[in-house]
Each structure stands twice: as structure tokens, then as C-alpha cells.
Design a protein around this motif. Structure first.
Motif, PDB file in Angstrom:
ATOM      1  N   GLY A  40      -1.018   6.931  -8.464  1.00 43.21           N
ATOM      2  CA  GLY A  40      -1.318   6.618  -7.066  1.00 43.21           C
ATOM      3  C   GLY A  40      -0.904   5.226  -6.620  1.00 43.21           C
ATOM      4  O   GLY A  40      -1.160   4.836  -5.483  1.00 43.21           O
ATOM      5  N   ARG A  45      -8.252  -0.860   3.604  1.00 44.36           N
ATOM      6  CA  ARG A  45      -8.922   0.409   3.281  1.00 44.36           C
ATOM      7  C   ARG A  45     -10.373   0.143   2.926  1.00 44.36           C
ATOM      8  O   ARG A  45     -10.672  -0.717   2.103  1.00 44.36           O
ATOM      9  CB  ARG A  45      -8.225   1.092   2.109  1.00 44.36           C
ATOM     10  CG  ARG A  45      -6.824   1.553   2.432  1.00 44.36           C
ATOM     11  CD  ARG A  45      -6.223   2.371   1.299  1.00 44.36           C
ATOM     12  NE  ARG A  45      -4.874   2.794   1.630  1.00 44.36           N
ATOM     13  CZ  ARG A  45      -4.575   3.866   2.367  1.00 44.36           C
ATOM     14  NH1 ARG A  45      -5.553   4.631   2.845  1.00 44.36           N
ATOM     15  NH2 ARG A  45      -3.324   4.169   2.634  1.00 44.36           N
ATOM     16  N   GLU A 103     -13.467  10.179   2.670  1.00 42.58           N
ATOM     17  CA  GLU A 103     -13.874   9.212   1.655  1.00 42.58           C
ATOM     18  C   GLU A 103     -14.243   7.831   2.191  1.00 42.58           C
ATOM     19  O   GLU A 103     -14.704   6.977   1.448  1.00 42.58           O
ATOM     20  CB  GLU A 103     -12.760   9.085   0.605  1.00 42.58           C
ATOM     21  CG  GLU A 103     -12.587  10.397  -0.156  1.00 42.58           C
ATOM     22  CD  GLU A 103     -11.368  10.392  -1.045  1.00 42.58           C
ATOM     23  OE1 GLU A 103     -11.507   9.981  -2.203  1.00 42.58           O
ATOM     24  OE2 GLU A 103     -10.283  10.790  -0.577  1.00 42.58           O
ATOM     25  N   SER A 148       3.201  10.854  -3.758  1.00 43.64           N
ATOM     26  CA  SER A 148       2.549   9.813  -4.565  1.00 43.64           C
ATOM     27  C   SER A 148       2.889  10.012  -6.033  1.00 43.64           C
ATOM     28  O   SER A 148       2.983  11.142  -6.509  1.00 43.64           O
ATOM     29  CB  SER A 148       1.032   9.914  -4.385  1.00 43.64           C
ATOM     30  OG  SER A 148       0.373   9.059  -5.311  1.00 43.64           O
ATOM     31  N   ASP A 205       0.835  -1.206   0.000  1.00 52.23           N
ATOM     32  CA  ASP A 205       0.000   0.000   0.000  1.00 52.23           C
ATOM     33  C   ASP A 205       0.867   1.253   0.000  1.00 52.23           C
ATOM     34  O   ASP A 205       0.618   2.191  -0.739  1.00 52.23           O
ATOM     35  CB  ASP A 205      -0.916  -0.021   1.231  1.00 52.23           C
ATOM     36  CG  ASP A 205      -1.889   1.146   1.241  1.00 52.23           C
ATOM     37  OD1 ASP A 205      -3.014   0.972   0.744  1.00 52.23           O
ATOM     38  OD2 ASP A 205      -1.517   2.246   1.725  1.00 52.23           O
ATOM     39  N   HIS A 206       1.864   1.277   0.841  1.00 54.64           N
ATOM     40  CA  HIS A 206       2.826   2.384   0.865  1.00 54.64           C
ATOM     41  C   HIS A 206       4.083   1.932   1.593  1.00 54.64           C
ATOM     42  O   HIS A 206       4.061   0.912   2.287  1.00 54.64           O
ATOM     43  CB  HIS A 206       2.236   3.645   1.508  1.00 54.64           C
ATOM     44  CG  HIS A 206       1.794   3.492   2.938  1.00 54.64           C
ATOM     45  ND1 HIS A 206       0.558   2.999   3.293  1.00 54.64           N
ATOM     46  CD2 HIS A 206       2.431   3.750   4.112  1.00 54.64           C
ATOM     47  CE1 HIS A 206       0.455   2.982   4.612  1.00 54.64           C
ATOM     48  NE2 HIS A 206       1.579   3.423   5.144  1.00 54.64           N
ATOM     49  N   LYS A 264      -8.451   7.132   1.896  1.00 56.66           N
ATOM     50  CA  LYS A 264      -7.192   7.193   1.158  1.00 56.66           C
ATOM     51  C   LYS A 264      -6.070   7.740   2.025  1.00 56.66           C
ATOM     52  O   LYS A 264      -4.951   7.941   1.552  1.00 56.66           O
ATOM     53  CB  LYS A 264      -7.374   8.075  -0.081  1.00 56.66           C
ATOM     54  CG  LYS A 264      -8.390   7.498  -1.077  1.00 56.66           C
ATOM     55  CD  LYS A 264      -8.079   7.940  -2.501  1.00 56.66           C
ATOM     56  CE  LYS A 264      -8.936   7.221  -3.529  1.00 56.66           C
ATOM     57  NZ  LYS A 264     -10.357   7.556  -3.443  1.00 56.66           N
ATOM     58  N   SER A 265      -6.364   8.006   3.295  1.00 56.23           N
ATOM     59  CA  SER A 265      -5.376   8.641   4.170  1.00 56.23           C
ATOM     60  C   SER A 265      -4.554   7.580   4.911  1.00 56.23           C
ATOM     61  O   SER A 265      -4.568   6.412   4.530  1.00 56.23           O
ATOM     62  CB  SER A 265      -6.093   9.586   5.127  1.00 56.23           C
ATOM     63  OG  SER A 265      -7.151   8.880   5.762  1.00 56.23           O
ATOM     64  N   LYS A 303       3.148   5.108  -3.146  1.00 54.30           N
ATOM     65  CA  LYS A 303       3.041   6.179  -2.163  1.00 54.30           C
ATOM     66  C   LYS A 303       4.182   6.045  -1.157  1.00 54.30           C
ATOM     67  O   LYS A 303       4.359   4.991  -0.552  1.00 54.30           O
ATOM     68  CB  LYS A 303       1.686   6.124  -1.458  1.00 54.30           C
ATOM     69  CG  LYS A 303       0.540   6.515  -2.396  1.00 54.30           C
ATOM     70  CD  LYS A 303      -0.799   6.603  -1.711  1.00 54.30           C
ATOM     71  CE  LYS A 303      -1.467   5.281  -1.493  1.00 54.30           C
ATOM     72  NZ  LYS A 303      -1.874   4.560  -2.704  1.00 54.30           N
TER      73      LYS A 303
END
Ligand code: FE2
Length: 376
Positions: free
Chosen positions: A233, A348, A324, A229, A181-182, A352-353, A236
Motif C-alpha cells: 500500500g 488523512r 474508515e 496499489s 501519498d499517491h 483510505k479513499s 498508489k
């Protein structure tokens, strides 16, 4: 009406000069790759994929390639007393050396980034075997970490030329990990903006969010963070730096023990965090624990969620919400001997945070760990 060529030149370029298809693989340099591979297979459910070493004609190192869905880990150890792998392990302990990015054109990726100031690690090179050809190139990023660009559109093998399929009898069930994811980098005092600028200018990334010490501080410690990012996207990279607090922040502790900047955590996504974390805990993965009182008020903060609160509380899974949607997340304790690298498990549900609402509870949990280590 078609724009004239002159007009097209002055219109800001919408084209991404460094299109990234995703994270290709993450390579760790470690002291004992064989045993690390066993840990990631047994505890984390990674599957054996490929191998390079003495049996494949490589004399100076051994690498094990593991995979779970779209996440590929490579664990590498030196077979000789000297050289860059040993120097890396000696200085940093086990840690991430290569964050490899999947691209359509590794030559163009290298040219675009080096022409914008990236330091080359190696120029584009072609590797071939019976399964086709791969083009690799690489640039430096923070600390001694490297971005390798991997172009594999003309390759059908499991990993890279030079590796052989690895089919040991032992396999442990997967735990539902899907993709990266990141990935977070810790950099030194005052260096965050240097690296934010690097990702913006050299790699064409945009800044998603920033957190300052007012967002991320407890009574004792603080840090600052900006999230970079790429255009689509898929990649990240939050970048953290320590901030002044009454005691030593976790970022400073990392920098001290890693002897510089490096990858702090790898966040891996799941579609069912309750099942994933249950399996990981059953297999001995250790997670940070927030106080049970966290759950007394969490639903007031995040509102209605699909899951029952009780299993989340039992497993210590954290919840946060943004405009979101919401997210569920949990952090492991460091997975290496030094208090450096750890993992985040994240599910998630629209959000998106990155879990800002959990920072305070989380950092207080980390401070309790630091207290035990005598490094607060
Ligand atoms: Fe994270």
C-alpha cells in the motif's frame, strides 16, 4: 503439519514479486532547473540536497536534488541543444519523467517486470562512489514516463553516485510535507484498462477502487478512474481517462497540452493541512477555490471532524469521509505553464479513499479555470 513441496507449488503465491519500499524520487525534466529549484525551495519549503552538472563533470545536463522529509524531487535541464531532455520538454513542457521506486533488489525488479512484458529502458547497472554502490534499472510506463528501480541498501550518500552535496546559503522553512501519498497518471481515450492491466500483470498491483463517469461528472465534463496499489500500500497510482461529456474534460485538456499520457498530480501528505496550506499560500502557491456554499452543507455529509470549520473554509480545504475515517485535501492550480501538472495536499484522518465526495465541487472549480483558459 508442513505442506509438501507439491502442495506449495499450487497454493497461490502470497509473496509480492515486486516488493516496493516507497517512492525513491520524482524527476522532472524542465526548461530551467535552476529557477524551478528556487520555486520548490522558496514556495514549497524543499531543502537543497545534491547537485550534478558542469562542476561535477557532467557536460550535457544539470540536476538539482531537493528534499522535504521523505519526498525527493530532482529537477533536470539539458545543457546542450539536442537530446532526449530537450525533446521531452519541447513536446510535453515541464513534467515528470521518472517516477523512481525504492527497492531492495533492482536487478530482480527489472527481471520480474520485463519477464511479464514491461519494456526495458535500461538494464540493471551499478553506480559507485566513495559512499558505496547503487543499482539502477528502469522500465517504461504510460506515455514517456519511466519507472526507475533504485537499490540503495549499500549506499550512504545523500542521493546517487555522481552527485555532490549542495549547500547554498539560502534555505526556506519547510511547510510540513511528509511523503508522497499517491501519484496520478492521465492516459488517453480507452487506455485506462490497458494501464490498469499493466500495473496488475507486470507490477503485481491490485485495484483498490474504480470511479466511472457517473461518479465523476458535472453538467459538462466527465472522467473515469481506477486506483492501483502495490502489495504493502505504499505506492498508489490512480489512472484517469477522459469520458464523453458535453464539453472538454480536464483529462482531455491535459492530454492535448501534454501531447499524450503523463503524470497529472502528485499528492503529498501532511500532518497539519491548515498549517501547511497557510504557509504555501503565504508563499504564493495558488489553489483551486470551491464556492463558499460548499461549506454550508459539508458537515451534513461528513459528520463531526476534529478541526474548526472556519479555517478550513478560509483556506478552501475540502473534506470527505469513508468507512474508515475522513480526509482533508486541497489541489493547487497547475504549477507549470501548460495546464498539466499540479499538486494535491492531503491529510488523512483514517480515510483510505481519495475524496470522491469532493469530485463534483472540484471539477466545477476546474471547469471555471478551463473557461478562463478557453479550453472548456
Ligand atoms: Fe489525488
Amino acid at each position: 503439519m508442513n505442506a509438501s513441496p507439491e502442495l506449495e507449488k499450487v497454493v497461490p503465491q502470497a509473496e509480492d514479486f515486486l516488493p516496493l519500499l516507497g517512492t525513491d524520487h520524482i524527476e522532472l525534466f524542465c526548461g530551467n532547473a535552476k529557477q524551478s529549484a528556487h520555486y520548490y525551495m522558496t514556495a514549497w519549503g524543499f531543502q537543497p540536497v545534491a547537485f550534478a552538472g558542469l562542476e561535477t563533470g557532467v557536460k550535457d545536463r544539470v540536476s538539482y536534488v531537493l528534499r522535504q522529509d521523505k519526498i525527493t524531487l530532482v529537477l533536470t535541464t539539458s545543457l546542450v541543444p539536442d537530446g532526449p531532455i530537450n525533446e521531452h520538454v519541447n513536446k510535453h513542457g515541464d513534467g515528470v519523467k521518472n517516477v523512481a521506486l525504492w527497492v531492495d533488489d533492482a536487478t530482480k525488479s527489472w527481471k520480474e517486470t520485463t519477464s511479464r512484458g514491461a519494456v526495458s529502458v535500461f538494464e540493471p547497472k551499478v553506480l559507485e562512489d566513495a559512499n558505496g554502490r547503487v543499482v539502477l534499472s528502469a522500465i517504461e510506463t504510460y506515455g514517456e514516463t519511466v519507472h526507475v528501480f533504485v537499490e540503495r541498501k549499500d549506499y550512504t550518500g545523500e542521493f546517487l553516485p555522481g552527485y555532490q552535496p549542495w549547500n547554498p546559503a539560502f534555505r526556506a522553512p519547510e511547510v510540513g510535507l511528509k511523503f508522497v501519498d499517491h501519484m496520478v497518471g492521465n492516459v488517453g481515450w480507452g487506455e485506462m484498462n490497458t494501464w490498469v492491466d499493466f500495473y496488475a500483470r507486470v507490477m503485481g498491483f491490485a485495484q483498490l477502487i474504480s470511479f466511472d463517469d457517473k461518479d465523476i461528472s458535472t453538467e459538462y465534463t466527465a472522467l473515469m478512474s481506477k486506483v492501483m496499489s502495490n502489495g504493502n500500500g505504499r505506492i498508489k497510482f490512480p489512472i484517469n481517462e477522459p469520458a464523453e461529456g458535453r464539453k472538454k474534460s480536464q483529462i482531455e485538456e491535459y492530454i492535448d497540452f501534454y501531447q499524450g499520457a503523463g503524470v497529472q498530480h502528485i499528492a503529498v501528505a501532511t500532518d497539519n493541512i491548515i498549517e501547511t496550506v497557510t504557509a504555501l499560500r503565504d508563499r504564493g502557491v495558488e489553489f483551486l477555490q470551491v464556492p463558499a456554499t460548499y461549506y454550508d452543507t459539508v458537515l451534513d455529509r461528513v459528520g463531526t471532524i476534529d478541526e474548526d470549520l472556519e479555517p478550513l473554509k478560509e483556506l478552501g480545504i475540502l473534506i470527505d469521509r469513508d468507512d474508515e475515517g475522513y480526509l482533508l485535501q486541497l489541489f493547487t492550480k497547475p504549477v507549470v505553464d501548460r495546464p498539466t501538472m499540479f499538486f494535491e495536499i492531503i491529510q488523512r484522518k483514517g480515510a483510505k479513499s481519495f475524496g470522491k465526495g469532493n469530485f463534483k465541487a472540484l471539477f466545477e472549480a476546474i471547469e471555471r479555470e478551463q473557461e478562463n483558459r478557453g479550453t472548456l
